[in-house]
Design a protein around this motif. Structure first.
Motif, PDB file in Angstrom:
ATOM      1  N   ARG A 111       0.838  -1.212   0.000  1.00  0.00           N
ATOM      2  CA  ARG A 111       0.000   0.000   0.000  1.00  0.00           C
ATOM      3  C   ARG A 111       0.870   1.258   0.000  1.00  0.00           C
ATOM      4  O   ARG A 111       0.538   2.247  -0.637  1.00  0.00           O
ATOM      5  N   ILE A 112       1.984   1.227   0.710  1.00  0.00           N
ATOM      6  CA  ILE A 112       2.911   2.369   0.723  1.00  0.00           C
ATOM      7  C   ILE A 112       3.489   2.576  -0.678  1.00  0.00           C
ATOM      8  O   ILE A 112       3.522   3.696  -1.186  1.00  0.00           O
ATOM      9  N   ILE A 113       3.918   1.499  -1.310  1.00  0.00           N
ATOM     10  CA  ILE A 113       4.471   1.585  -2.668  1.00  0.00           C
ATOM     11  C   ILE A 113       3.420   2.129  -3.632  1.00  0.00           C
ATOM     12  O   ILE A 113       3.714   2.997  -4.466  1.00  0.00           O
ATOM     13  N   GLU A 114       2.202   1.637  -3.535  1.00  0.00           N
ATOM     14  CA  GLU A 114       1.120   2.102  -4.403  1.00  0.00           C
ATOM     15  C   GLU A 114       0.917   3.609  -4.265  1.00  0.00           C
ATOM     16  O   GLU A 114       0.813   4.329  -5.261  1.00  0.00           O
ATOM     17  N   GLN A 115       0.905   4.112  -3.041  1.00  0.00           N
ATOM     18  CA  GLN A 115       0.710   5.542  -2.826  1.00  0.00           C
ATOM     19  C   GLN A 115       1.893   6.367  -3.331  1.00  0.00           C
ATOM     20  O   GLN A 115       1.709   7.461  -3.866  1.00  0.00           O
ATOM     21  N   LEU A 116       3.099   5.841  -3.185  1.00  0.00           N
ATOM     22  CA  LEU A 116       4.277   6.551  -3.689  1.00  0.00           C
ATOM     23  C   LEU A 116       4.257   6.654  -5.210  1.00  0.00           C
ATOM     24  O   LEU A 116       4.601   7.690  -5.783  1.00  0.00           O
ATOM     25  N   VAL A 117       3.855   5.582  -5.878  1.00  0.00           N
ATOM     26  CA  VAL A 117       3.769   5.603  -7.340  1.00  0.00           C
ATOM     27  C   VAL A 117       2.682   6.571  -7.792  1.00  0.00           C
ATOM     28  O   VAL A 117       2.868   7.348  -8.740  1.00  0.00           O
ATOM     29  N   LEU A 118       1.547   6.568  -7.108  1.00  0.00           N
ATOM     30  CA  LEU A 118       0.455   7.476  -7.473  1.00  0.00           C
ATOM     31  C   LEU A 118       0.807   8.940  -7.222  1.00  0.00           C
ATOM     32  O   LEU A 118       0.242   9.834  -7.848  1.00  0.00           O
ATOM     33  N   ALA A 119       1.741   9.203  -6.319  1.00  0.00           N
ATOM     34  CA  ALA A 119       2.121  10.587  -6.002  1.00  0.00           C
ATOM     35  C   ALA A 119       3.087  11.192  -7.010  1.00  0.00           C
ATOM     36  O   ALA A 119       3.324  12.399  -6.976  1.00  0.00           O
ATOM     37  N   VAL A 120       3.639  10.380  -7.910  1.00  0.00           N
ATOM     38  CA  VAL A 120       4.548  10.918  -8.928  1.00  0.00           C
ATOM     39  C   VAL A 120       3.700  11.630  -9.984  1.00  0.00           C
ATOM     40  O   VAL A 120       2.829  11.015 -10.598  1.00  0.00           O
ATOM     41  N   PRO A 121       3.917  12.924 -10.185  1.00  0.00           N
ATOM     42  CA  PRO A 121       3.117  13.651 -11.168  1.00  0.00           C
ATOM     43  C   PRO A 121       3.412  13.188 -12.594  1.00  0.00           C
ATOM     44  O   PRO A 121       4.528  12.745 -12.891  1.00  0.00           O
ATOM     45  N   MET A 122       2.399  13.281 -13.452  1.00  0.00           N
ATOM     46  CA  MET A 122       2.590  12.888 -14.847  1.00  0.00           C
ATOM     47  C   MET A 122       3.580  13.819 -15.529  1.00  0.00           C
ATOM     48  O   MET A 122       4.396  13.387 -16.321  1.00  0.00           O
ATOM     49  N   LYS A 123       3.484  15.108 -15.237  1.00  0.00           N
ATOM     50  CA  LYS A 123       4.414  16.081 -15.796  1.00  0.00           C
ATOM     51  C   LYS A 123       4.621  17.170 -14.755  1.00  0.00           C
ATOM     52  O   LYS A 123       3.677  17.666 -14.178  1.00  0.00           O
ATOM     53  N   ILE A 124       5.867  17.507 -14.540  1.00  0.00           N
ATOM     54  CA  ILE A 124       6.199  18.549 -13.571  1.00  0.00           C
ATOM     55  C   ILE A 124       7.204  19.488 -14.227  1.00  0.00           C
ATOM     56  O   ILE A 124       8.045  19.068 -15.009  1.00  0.00           O
ATOM     57  N   VAL A 125       7.064  20.782 -13.932  1.00  0.00           N
ATOM     58  CA  VAL A 125       8.011  21.770 -14.460  1.00  0.00           C
ATOM     59  C   VAL A 125       8.650  22.517 -13.302  1.00  0.00           C
ATOM     60  O   VAL A 125       8.046  22.685 -12.244  1.00  0.00           O
ATOM     61  N   CYS A 126       9.884  22.947 -13.507  1.00  0.00           N
ATOM     62  CA  CYS A 126      10.613  23.650 -12.451  1.00  0.00           C
ATOM     63  C   CYS A 126       9.981  25.005 -12.158  1.00  0.00           C
ATOM     64  O   CYS A 126       9.980  25.460 -11.030  1.00  0.00           O
ATOM     65  N   SER A 127       9.435  25.670 -13.174  1.00  0.00           N
ATOM     66  CA  SER A 127       8.680  26.911 -12.999  1.00  0.00           C
ATOM     67  C   SER A 127       7.778  27.094 -14.214  1.00  0.00           C
ATOM     68  O   SER A 127       8.014  26.518 -15.274  1.00  0.00           O
ATOM     69  N   GLU A 128       6.761  27.907 -14.043  1.00  0.00           N
ATOM     70  CA  GLU A 128       5.824  28.136 -15.143  1.00  0.00           C
ATOM     71  C   GLU A 128       6.464  28.867 -16.317  1.00  0.00           C
ATOM     72  O   GLU A 128       5.996  28.774 -17.445  1.00  0.00           O
ATOM     73  N   ILE A 129       7.556  29.573 -16.076  1.00  0.00           N
ATOM     74  CA  ILE A 129       8.218  30.322 -17.143  1.00  0.00           C
ATOM     75  C   ILE A 129       9.421  29.573 -17.711  1.00  0.00           C
ATOM     76  O   ILE A 129      10.248  30.156 -18.400  1.00  0.00           O
ATOM     77  N   CYS A 130       9.516  28.278 -17.417  1.00  0.00           N
ATOM     78  CA  CYS A 130      10.634  27.477 -17.926  1.00  0.00           C
ATOM     79  C   CYS A 130      10.594  27.478 -19.457  1.00  0.00           C
ATOM     80  O   CYS A 130       9.558  27.215 -20.057  1.00  0.00           O
ATOM     81  N   LYS A 131      11.733  27.757 -20.071  1.00  0.00           N
ATOM     82  CA  LYS A 131      11.824  27.827 -21.533  1.00  0.00           C
ATOM     83  C   LYS A 131      12.183  26.495 -22.168  1.00  0.00           C
ATOM     84  O   LYS A 131      12.097  26.343 -23.376  1.00  0.00           O
ATOM     85  N   GLY A 132      12.650  25.544 -21.380  1.00  0.00           N
ATOM     86  CA  GLY A 132      12.985  24.222 -21.909  1.00  0.00           C
ATOM     87  C   GLY A 132      14.366  24.171 -22.511  1.00  0.00           C
ATOM     88  O   GLY A 132      15.229  24.999 -22.231  1.00  0.00           O
ATOM     89  N   ILE A 133      14.571  23.183 -23.381  1.00  0.00           N
ATOM     90  CA  ILE A 133      15.861  23.033 -24.061  1.00  0.00           C
ATOM     91  C   ILE A 133      15.639  23.148 -25.561  1.00  0.00           C
ATOM     92  O   ILE A 133      14.572  22.849 -26.071  1.00  0.00           O
ATOM     93  N   CYS A 134      16.677  23.599 -26.257  1.00  0.00           N
ATOM     94  CA  CYS A 134      16.617  23.732 -27.713  1.00  0.00           C
ATOM     95  C   CYS A 134      16.658  22.335 -28.328  1.00  0.00           C
ATOM     96  O   CYS A 134      17.495  21.509 -27.961  1.00  0.00           O
ATOM     97  N   SER A 135      15.772  22.083 -29.245  1.00  0.00           N
ATOM     98  CA  SER A 135      15.738  20.763 -29.882  1.00  0.00           C
ATOM     99  C   SER A 135      16.889  20.562 -30.861  1.00  0.00           C
ATOM    100  O   SER A 135      17.207  19.436 -31.224  1.00  0.00           O
TER     101      SER A 135
END
Length: 167
Positions: A111-135
């Motif tokens: 149950r602990i493992i299940e909750q830890l896996v569910l707590a990982v966000p699908m997508k997370i960003v360091c800040s809303e204004i993050c510009k990312g990396i050049c492709s």
């Protein structure tokens, strides 16, 4: 983490434990390199034990745009009911666990493992204004300028450019 249930007296009981995430066998343990603090409140009454659990730790994620490492505090609350009887409780609820009367302890690691896996966000960003990396060149656009310059023209559009010039 194991919870002792045999000969548990009626009333409220507290359990605290620090768990090393390395001891848990699950595929996202890289997100949880720090100790997990697990707190369990047991409320025993009649043939039931209400378990209220809390997990606190610092998790490490990668930014979905620039791939930089982000450390965030995580606090997970979950609960479930242990029903101790040979017949069991018939229910469709996911949070009810039927337990035979002769069981000494219950392992809640899954149950602990299940909750830890569910707590990982699908997508997370360091800040809303993050510009990312050049492709093209792979430069982190938050810390430096792109070294690619102007992208080369797509050769598939050359025929259309020729039509426009001739008009």
């Amino acid at each position: 983490m194991k919870i002792p249930v045999l000969h548990l007296e009626d009333g409220i009981h507290q359990l605290e434990k620090s768990i090393n995430s390395e001891s848990l066998n699950f595929y996202r343990r890289d997100c949880y390199p720090n100790q997990l603090q697990v707190s369990v409140e047991l409320n025993k009454f009649d043939k039931s034990i209400q378990c209220k659990c809390q997990i606190t730790t610092d998790a490490v994620f990668s930014c979905g745009r620039c791939l930089s490492e982000i450390q965030r505090p995580v606090k997970i609350d979950f609960d479930f009911l242990l029903y101790i009887d040979e017949k069991g409780l018939e229910t469709d609820e996911d949070n009810v666990v039927n337990v035979p009367a002769d069981v000494v302890e219950i392992d809640i690691t899954d149950r602990i493992i299940e909750q830890l896996v569910l707590a990982v966000p699908m997508k997370i960003v360091c800040s809303e204004i993050c510009k990312g990396i050049c492709s093209g060149c792979g430069t982190n656009l938050n810390t430096g300028a792109c070294e690619c310059g102007e992208p080369p023209p797509d050769p598939r559009w050359e025929k259309l450019k020729a039509l426009k010039i001739n008009e």
